[in-house]
Design a protein around this motif. Structure first.
Motif, PDB file in Angstrom:
ATOM      1  N   HIS A 262       0.078   7.156   1.118  1.00 51.35           N
ATOM      2  CA  HIS A 262      -1.292   7.809   1.079  1.00 51.35           C
ATOM      3  C   HIS A 262      -1.777   8.463   2.323  1.00 51.35           C
ATOM      4  O   HIS A 262      -1.019   8.298   3.308  1.00 51.35           O
TER       5      HIS A 262
ATOM      6  N   PHE B 156       0.984  -0.979  -0.027  1.00 48.27           N
ATOM      7  CA  PHE B 156      -0.024  -0.071  -0.075  1.00 48.27           C
ATOM      8  C   PHE B 156       0.929   1.124   0.076  1.00 48.27           C
ATOM      9  O   PHE B 156       1.687   1.510   0.993  1.00 48.27           O
TER      10      PHE B 156
ATOM     11  N   HIS C 124       1.537   7.823   5.269  1.00 46.91           N
ATOM     12  CA  HIS C 124       2.019   6.382   5.570  1.00 46.91           C
ATOM     13  C   HIS C 124       1.973   5.604   4.382  1.00 46.91           C
ATOM     14  O   HIS C 124       1.210   5.734   3.579  1.00 46.91           O
TER      15      HIS C 124
ATOM     16  N   TYR D 143      -1.479   5.996  15.546  1.00 47.95           N
ATOM     17  CA  TYR D 143      -0.916   7.186  14.986  1.00 47.95           C
ATOM     18  C   TYR D 143      -2.083   8.299  14.400  1.00 47.95           C
ATOM     19  O   TYR D 143      -2.970   7.714  14.056  1.00 47.95           O
TER      20      TYR D 143
ATOM     21  N   ASP E 182      -5.072   8.905   4.966  1.00 42.43           N
ATOM     22  CA  ASP E 182      -6.583   8.015   4.951  1.00 42.43           C
ATOM     23  C   ASP E 182      -7.665   9.459   4.754  1.00 42.43           C
ATOM     24  O   ASP E 182      -7.338  10.463   5.263  1.00 42.43           O
TER      25      ASP E 182
END
Ligand code: NI
Length: 225
Positions: free
Chosen positions: A96, A93, A157, A151, A98
């Motif tokens: 990006h 992943f 992340h 976090y 969230d």
């Protein structure tokens, strides 16, 4: 604040969940990704509305409700129903952020805190580190089964590619009573210090009362409700 919460789940909980997850049906993880995230996301998830996700998510939610460290650090207002993901070799992943808002039925929640709860041990797979960026650079997180990391959802992340085995985790978001990460961190430090002092200082001492009052009055000041 990036915080590790050790042993969120018992060994029995983990064993039960992994047995269920082994039999569950997995779908393309892009179902919960936004426009930017979908381009860099390649993993598997359990469908949000499946019975497996609901029942296993409830186990995680109950564990959260009785975890003093989580409650003190997150000051949760709403917890998004926990989801489950899996990265097999080649899955990753990329960097990006969230999405700020997520919908649960008719309700919208703001994502202040992101959480990853690791469900299998780091020896089971290579790669799969969660890299969280803050002003000091990137922090690499790969924890024992049952441990969780919290976090700020404001951080960029990514999850590095898995090259062997499979990485299985639960992930979710929290809308906190205190939106600002630095305010939450101060409250967490103060609460932890009061708990620690309470082991040697009588709870009814004048200084302890003032410290405790300061904590609660700061919570009153900073809760956005
Ligand atoms: Ni993410």
């Amino acid at each position: 604040m990036i915080l590790r919460i050790p042993q969120m789940l018992t060994a029995d909980d983990i064993a039960h969940m992994r047995e269920r997850l082994a039999k569950a049906s997995w779908v393309d993880g892009r179902v919960t990704a936004g426009h930017q995230g979908a381009k860099v996301k390649a993993n598997l998830q359990i469908a949000e509305d499946s019975q497996d996700a609901r029942e296993l998510g409830a186990i995680v939610s109950h564990a959260l409700e009785r975890n003093a460290l989580f409650l003190s650090a997150a000051l949760p207002r709403h917890v998004y129903p926990p989801l489950f993901n899996k990265y097999e070799p080649g899955m990753t992943f990329g960097t990006h952020i969230d999405g700020a808002i997520r919908q649960i039925g008719q309700q919208r929640i703001r994502t202040d805190i992101s959480a990853t709860l690791f469900l299998n041990p780091p020896e089971d797979y290579d790669g799969g580190e969660l890299l969280i960026e803050d002003t000091y650079g990137a922090h690499s997180v790969k924890l024992p089964a049952g441990d969780m990391v919290l976090y700020p959802a404001t951080s960029l992340h990514r999850v590095t590619p898995v090259t062997r085995g499979a990485r299985i985790a639960s992930f979710f978001w929290v809308q906190s009573l205190v939106k600002d990460d630095s305010e939450r961190s101060l409250l967490f430090d103060l609460d932890r210090a009061i708990v620690e002092l309470g082991q040697t200082v009588p709870g009814d001492s004048a200084a302890m009362l003032r410290l405790t009052a300061s904590y609660h009055n700061l919570v009153r000041k900073w809760t956005g409700m």
